[in-house]
Design a protein around this motif. Structure first.
Motif, short mmCIF file in Angstrom:
data_model
loop_
_atom_site.label_atom_id
_atom_site.label_comp_id
_atom_site.label_asym_id
_atom_site.label_seq_id
_atom_site.Cartn_x
_atom_site.Cartn_y
_atom_site.Cartn_z
N ARG A 229 0.81 -1.22 0.00
CA ARG A 229 0.00 0.00 0.00
C ARG A 229 0.84 1.27 0.00
O ARG A 229 0.32 2.35 0.23
CB ARG A 229 -0.92 0.00 1.22
CG ARG A 229 -1.88 -1.18 1.25
CD ARG A 229 -2.64 -1.23 2.56
NE ARG A 229 -3.51 -2.39 2.61
CZ ARG A 229 -4.09 -2.81 3.73
NH1 ARG A 229 -3.89 -2.17 4.86
NH2 ARG A 229 -4.87 -3.87 3.72
N GLY A 230 2.13 1.16 -0.21
CA GLY A 230 2.95 2.36 -0.20
C GLY A 230 3.02 3.01 1.16
O GLY A 230 3.10 4.23 1.28
N GLU A 231 2.96 2.20 2.23
CA GLU A 231 2.96 2.74 3.59
C GLU A 231 4.36 2.87 4.18
O GLU A 231 4.50 3.17 5.37
CB GLU A 231 2.13 1.83 4.51
CG GLU A 231 0.66 1.79 4.16
CD GLU A 231 -0.13 0.84 5.05
OE1 GLU A 231 -1.34 1.04 5.17
OE2 GLU A 231 0.47 -0.08 5.62
N CYS A 232 5.39 2.66 3.38
CA CYS A 232 6.75 2.67 3.91
C CYS A 232 7.04 3.99 4.62
O CYS A 232 6.70 5.07 4.14
CB CYS A 232 7.74 2.45 2.77
SG CYS A 232 9.47 2.41 3.31
N ILE A 233 7.69 3.90 5.77
CA ILE A 233 8.08 5.10 6.53
C ILE A 233 9.56 5.39 6.36
O ILE A 233 10.13 6.23 7.06
CB ILE A 233 7.72 4.95 8.02
CG1 ILE A 233 8.34 3.68 8.61
CG2 ILE A 233 6.22 4.92 8.19
CD1 ILE A 233 8.07 3.52 10.10
N TYR A 234 10.19 4.69 5.44
CA TYR A 234 11.57 4.95 5.04
C TYR A 234 12.48 5.01 6.26
O TYR A 234 12.53 4.07 7.03
CB TYR A 234 11.63 6.22 4.17
CG TYR A 234 10.86 6.07 2.89
CD1 TYR A 234 11.41 5.43 1.79
CD2 TYR A 234 9.54 6.52 2.78
CE1 TYR A 234 10.69 5.26 0.61
CE2 TYR A 234 8.81 6.35 1.61
CZ TYR A 234 9.40 5.72 0.53
OH TYR A 234 8.68 5.54 -0.62
N ALA A 235 13.20 6.13 6.45
CA ALA A 235 14.21 6.19 7.52
C ALA A 235 13.59 6.13 8.91
O ALA A 235 14.31 5.94 9.90
CB ALA A 235 15.04 7.46 7.38
N GLY A 236 12.26 6.25 9.01
CA GLY A 236 11.63 6.11 10.31
C GLY A 236 11.48 4.66 10.75
O GLY A 236 11.10 4.39 11.89
N CYS A 237 11.80 3.73 9.87
CA CYS A 237 11.67 2.31 10.20
C CYS A 237 12.90 1.84 10.96
O CYS A 237 14.04 2.16 10.58
CB CYS A 237 11.53 1.51 8.90
SG CYS A 237 11.50 -0.28 9.13
N ARG B 115 -6.27 -4.59 12.95
CA ARG B 115 -5.01 -4.92 13.60
C ARG B 115 -3.87 -4.23 12.88
O ARG B 115 -4.00 -3.73 11.77
CB ARG B 115 -4.77 -6.44 13.59
CG ARG B 115 -5.83 -7.24 14.31
CD ARG B 115 -5.52 -8.71 14.22
NE ARG B 115 -4.26 -9.04 14.86
CZ ARG B 115 -4.15 -9.34 16.15
NH1 ARG B 115 -5.21 -9.35 16.92
NH2 ARG B 115 -2.96 -9.64 16.66
N GLY B 116 -2.72 -4.20 13.52
CA GLY B 116 -1.52 -3.67 12.88
C GLY B 116 -1.07 -2.36 13.50
O GLY B 116 -1.73 -1.77 14.35
N ARG B 117 0.10 -1.95 13.08
CA ARG B 117 0.68 -0.72 13.60
C ARG B 117 -0.10 0.49 13.07
O ARG B 117 -0.63 0.47 11.97
CB ARG B 117 2.15 -0.59 13.19
CG ARG B 117 3.02 -1.67 13.77
CD ARG B 117 4.39 -1.60 13.16
NE ARG B 117 4.35 -1.59 11.70
CZ ARG B 117 4.18 -2.69 10.98
NH1 ARG B 117 4.05 -3.85 11.56
NH2 ARG B 117 4.13 -2.62 9.66
N ARG B 118 -0.11 1.54 13.88
CA ARG B 118 -0.72 2.79 13.45
C ARG B 118 0.24 3.49 12.51
O ARG B 118 1.22 4.09 12.93
CB ARG B 118 -0.99 3.68 14.67
CG ARG B 118 -1.75 4.95 14.35
CD ARG B 118 -3.23 4.66 14.25
NE ARG B 118 -4.00 5.85 13.87
CZ ARG B 118 -5.29 5.82 13.61
NH1 ARG B 118 -5.94 4.69 13.65
NH2 ARG B 118 -5.93 6.92 13.29
N ARG B 119 -0.01 3.39 11.21
CA ARG B 119 0.91 3.93 10.24
C ARG B 119 0.20 4.86 9.26
O ARG B 119 0.54 4.93 8.09
CB ARG B 119 1.62 2.81 9.49
CG ARG B 119 2.52 1.98 10.39
CD ARG B 119 3.07 0.76 9.69
NE ARG B 119 3.96 1.09 8.61
CZ ARG B 119 4.45 0.19 7.74
NH1 ARG B 119 4.07 -1.07 7.85
NH2 ARG B 119 5.28 0.55 6.80
N GLY B 120 -0.80 5.55 9.76
CA GLY B 120 -1.44 6.55 8.93
C GLY B 120 -0.55 7.78 8.80
O GLY B 120 0.56 7.85 9.34
N LEU B 121 -1.05 8.78 8.11
CA LEU B 121 -0.26 9.98 7.85
C LEU B 121 0.15 10.67 9.15
O LEU B 121 1.29 11.10 9.31
CB LEU B 121 -1.08 10.93 6.97
CG LEU B 121 -0.36 12.08 6.28
CD1 LEU B 121 0.75 11.55 5.38
CD2 LEU B 121 -1.35 12.92 5.49
#
Length: 916
Positions: free
Chosen positions: A363-371, A456-462
């Motif tokens: 879904r293009g939810e990557c947080i890049y360097a925040g991961c 379920r899952g991590r909160r990874r919204g905007l």
């Protein structure tokens, strides 16, 4: 005489094998009996039994809840990232065991295979031992059936094993690669490089040498911006085009210090290219970096953050077991590629649900360097390796997307070779399309909002991804809040049910409801009763659709505007960074800007699409409404926009910025009887839309088609006679002794034919596998087909692109009818613009040529190409290579020719001629 190898002791557990030919059960004490379907189901339900490919066994038994000790799961645990064809024969070959002679011998093989796997666990030299004990403890808690069997055979290590995320190496930042030097490749140097790659003892092919010289033209210095060196090169099967273009490509990469991108349409060719590239480049350079990199879209790679979530409770039950098996693979994989890489294609199908997809970045939810795993990310590693590589092997879609919206414009490919170039038109058609649908808009909602309610899952919204930015920048926080508020008007879970109940929520769902109503009202295709998808032109639409489109466009603008403001705030932060913003935080913001730009462009395309509804038609585009259905079940509602000629944006985005591009294929040109066979290739390559004249190159196949192949057009199978069609397939497979690739134009006919012939042929030792029937992915079906010379494979017409099976395993290709184009709205528009029936004929000839190309893959191959259609127009016969014998025959006559093999030394007809 050498002694026979010692067989492993069988594991004393019952073993079950089920095929279309019957069912066999072997007791723990070693006695095998043929049993009824009911007895087989009872045995499997009473106690765990050994089996191979449980979903396939369940399908054969008609018992979907089947579970047991699947040897493929054990193999994936003990030998992660190792190839195995998921059949009794394939398992025997992978473990070095004798291949079972018949179905009745399979249960004993299963017991001995289990013994062989247990023995590996006790072997001190077991290569994949690291991490196995710890993984087994977790799997035992999940009640994985194999845990009880393997527990006593895997010793506890003396030192604690490192977790996967601690074992994976980190990638390192490197400086930008300098721009390539401008060089001219000397013809004698190209010839010498080709000789080195093919080997001193290799057969010298004049066609290959000429092809390599033509391919080298694209590496010459460009004379002006927007004017790339462009080559269209047709290379007949057997020319050796892969090494033909790798020779100048490797020479240029060495002399210029630049990167060449080779793009393919199929994963099979990507694997072949990786292997062939070893002739030109080592696996690693002296500094440890790879000179050759396979690059795919993000959705192909394992996402370590998703895997961590799955391992820590995000997955439960069987999906949790899958996550642990994937973690085992993750420690040994070459590059983390889960789709077409070294993850067994069958692993995901063993667990039935979309567990594999959930472990990738879909879904293009990557947080890049925040991961927390950013420095070990497989995707980031591939991107950095490709920036420093000499050769990048990619696919058409990725190359086009990368050219259109690469995160780093300096990394856009400038020297490109599109292998399987006949697919570039279709890839561009999809890449530059716009589709506003329920599925697309709900994905946008999830990207903005993250998990909602009980999800379920991590909160990874905007808001979660940019929480630190929101706390630092008030204007940024306001933009995030505005986007999230506007995003609540997007479709949410249950939207299809609300549409069916005429109770849509929000302006987007209201638009989709109006689209659905209008599409059902205007459909005249008969697809409603047949259960197929339906569509209607986006012209003369009712006022309800126009009004709903206006409201929806306003709602989308309400999302796009705050996203633009947010992008501006991120740029401002990067321009004047706060003290706390380190390099990792900067990279994360850069990634967020890239993702924002992509979504902003997507929403803008949707708004433009809606603005045109109700207005005058744009001659550049084709717009239509659709309700997507499968077996009468709705799964999406959409408004589509396609370019009438997608090569216009392709030329602007891909060709013009490049310095050199080649499109190559064995079927690039139209095999027409007209004089200008290049006209279609020029139009479908984008060459007509750039200000350069392309180099046109053709190298004919060296294969003797007149002596090695026959085309048989069977004239006595009436269209629509399903019993006759099934009987013809069965008799052809029997006469050929297997080795048949059957291509269908309709899934329903495919399933009906398979249901009529599979049991009968299996009892004769001729297994038939079927796409859309067997619970096995397409790539694995082809692996099974390639591995067993007596197997046959049937699938849809599109299967022809994924089959590369040289040798005896494929000796007959059967088409159930002429592959006429589906007369949908998009095709009708292009047909009208492209010359009417002549446009149809070009498409059909291309499909026939590509299907025929599956038959003869090497100079030793021979076989028959059969079309079960009395209505085969003579004007299409030029699709086959010159000199190929073509005969119109009855089915009985075709079977006689099959049984006798391909005739040698017969008179060669001219192209398009018919033998009596």
């Amino acid at each position: 005489m050498s002694p026979l190898p010692t067989l492993p002791d069988p594991v004393p557990l019952p073993a079950l094998h089920a095929s279309h030919g019957g069912h066999w059960l072997r007791a723990a004490n070693g006695i095998t009996n043929a049993v009824s379907k009911g007895d087989a189901i009872m045995a499997a339900a009473d106690t765990p039994v050994l089996m191979i490919n449980a979903p396939l066994v369940a399908s054969r038994l008609g018992y979907p809840d089947l579970s047991g000790l699947d040897l493929l799961e054990a193999f994936a645990f003990i030998h992660p990232a190792r190839f195995c064809v998921p059949t009794p024969r394939g398992l025997a070959e992978a473990l070095g065991l004798p291949i079972p002679e018949n179905d009745a011998a399979v249960p004993e093989l299963l017991q001995r295979a289990a013994g062989a796997l247990v023995a590996v666990c006790e072997d001190p030299e077991w290569f994949e031992r690291e991490g196995a004990w710890s993984a087994l403890q977790s799997l035992e808690r999940l009640r994985w059936p194999w845990a009880q069997v393997l527990r006593s055979h895997i010793a506890k290590p003396e030192r604690a094993e490192r977790w996967l995320f601690a074992r994976l190496p980190e990638w390192e930042e490197t400086g930008e690669r300098p721009a390539p030097r401008q060089v001219d490749l000397a013809p004698e140097a190209i010839a010498a490089q080709l000789a080195r790659l093919t080997g001193e003892s290799a057969e010298q092919r004049d066609g290959q040498r000429a092809y390599a010289q033509d391919a080298a033209r694209i590496f010459a210095p460009r004379s002006a911006p927007g004017r790339p060196h462009l080559a269209l090169a047709q290379a007949g099967t057997g020319i050796g085009k892969t090494l033909g273009y790798l020779a100048p490509a490797s020479l240029w990469a060495e002399q210029a210090g630049g990167t060449v991108w080779v793009s393919t349409f199929t994963k099979n060719l990507q694997r072949q290219l990786r292997a062939e590239s070893r002739r030109a480049w080592p696996v690693k350079r002296a500094d440890g970096t790879p000179p050759v990199v396979v690059r795919k879209g993000r959705e192909n790679y394992l996402c370590l953050l998703n895997l961590e979530d799955a391992l820590q409770g995000g997955f439960t039950g069987r999906p949790a077991i899958l996550a642990h098996l994937v973690a085992r693979w993750g420690a040994f994989t070459r590059d983390g590629d889960m789709v077409g890489g070294d993850l067994p294609g069958w692993l995901g199908t063993l667990f039935r649900k979309r567990g594999i997809a959930a472990l990738t970045d879909q879904r293009g939810e990557c947080i890049y360097a925040g991961c927390p795993h950013y420095r070990k990310c497989f995707i980031e590693r591939a991107a950095r390796d490709s920036a420093q590589a000499d050769l990048v092997i990619a696919n058409h879609a990725l190359v086009m997307v990368n050219a259109a919206r690469a995160r780093d414009p300096n990394q856009r490919p400038t020297r490109l070779i599109f292998d399987e170039g006949h697919h570039v038109f279709d890839a561009a058609d999809s890449t530059f399309a716009a589709t506003l649908s329920g599925q697309e808009t709900i994905e946008l909602r999830r990207w903005i909002m993250g998990p909602e309610r009980e999800a379920r899952g991590r909160r990874r919204g905007l808001a979660a991804r940019l929480a630190d930015i929101a706390s630092y920048d008030e204007a940024g926080a306001e933009a995030i809040a505005a986007a999230c508020k506007a995003g609540q008007l997007l479709p949410s879970d249950g939207w299809l049910q609300r549409l069916a109940e005429n109770a849509p929520f929000g302006p987007i769902e209201a638009l989709l409801a109006a689209v659905r109503t209008a599409t059902y009202a205007r459909d005249e295709s008969g697809g409603i009763d047949a259960g197929y998808g339906i569509e209607t032109e986006a012209a003369g639409l009712p006022g309800e659709v126009i009004e709903a489109a206006s409201n929806a466009a306003e709602a989308l603008a309400g999302i796009r505007v705050p996203l633009i403001r947010l992008g501006g705030r991120l740029e401002a932060i990067l321009a004047e960074p706060p003290d706390w913003l380190d390099a990792q935080g900067r990279a994360r913001i850069e990634g967020a800007r890239f993702a924002l730009g992509w979504r902003i462009d997507l929403i803008a395309a949707w708004e433009a699409l809606l603005d045109r509804l109700g207005g005058p038609a744009d001659p550049e585009f084709v717009d239509w409404l659709a309700v997507d259905r499968s077996d009468a079940r709705e799964f999406d509602v959409a408004i589509h926009r396609r370019w009438l000629d997608p090569m216009k944006p392709f030329a602007r985005v891909v060709l013009e910025p490049a310095h050199g591009v080649m499109l190559t294929s064995a079927t690039l040109t139209d095999r027409t009887q007209d004089d200008d066979r290049w006209a279609s290739a020029i139009q479908r390559s984008g060459a007509a839309h750039v200000e350069v004249a392309p180099l046109l190159s053709a190298a004919e196949s060296p294969f003797d088609y007149a002596a090695r192949a026959e085309v048989l057009i069977v004239t006595d199978i009436a269209k629509g006679d399903l019993p006759a069609l099934a009987g013809a397939y069965a008799r052809i497979i029997e006469a050929s002794g297997g080795g048949v690739l059957g291509l269908f134009t309709a899934i329903r006919r495919l399933r009906a034919v398979h249901g009529r012939i599979a049991d009968r042929l299996a009892r004769a030792g001729l297994p038939v596998y079927a796409q859309h029937v067997d619970p096995i992915d397409t790539g694995t079906l082809v692996d099974i087909f390639r591995d067993d010379p007596r197997a046959s494979l049937i699938g849809t017409d599109a299967l022809r692109d994924g089959v590369d099976v040289p040798g005896h395993s494929l000796r007959c290709v059967v088409l159930e009818q002429v592959p006429w184009p589906r007369p949908d709205i998009l095709h009708k528009a292009r047909r009208l613009a492209g010359g009417g029936s002549a446009y149809d004929d070009r498409i059909i000839r291309a499909k026939l040529a590509q299907a025929f190309g599956r038959l003869i893959r090497s100079k030793e191959d021979a076989g028959h190409f059969i079309v079960l259609s009395p209505a085969f127009p003579s004007r299409l016969l030029s699709a086959f290579p010159p000199g190929t014998p073509v005969l119109r025959v009855t089915l009985d006559q075709a079977l006689q020719r099959l049984s006798g093999g391909v005739s040698q030394g017969q008179a060669v007809p001219s192209r398009g001629a018919l033998l009596p």
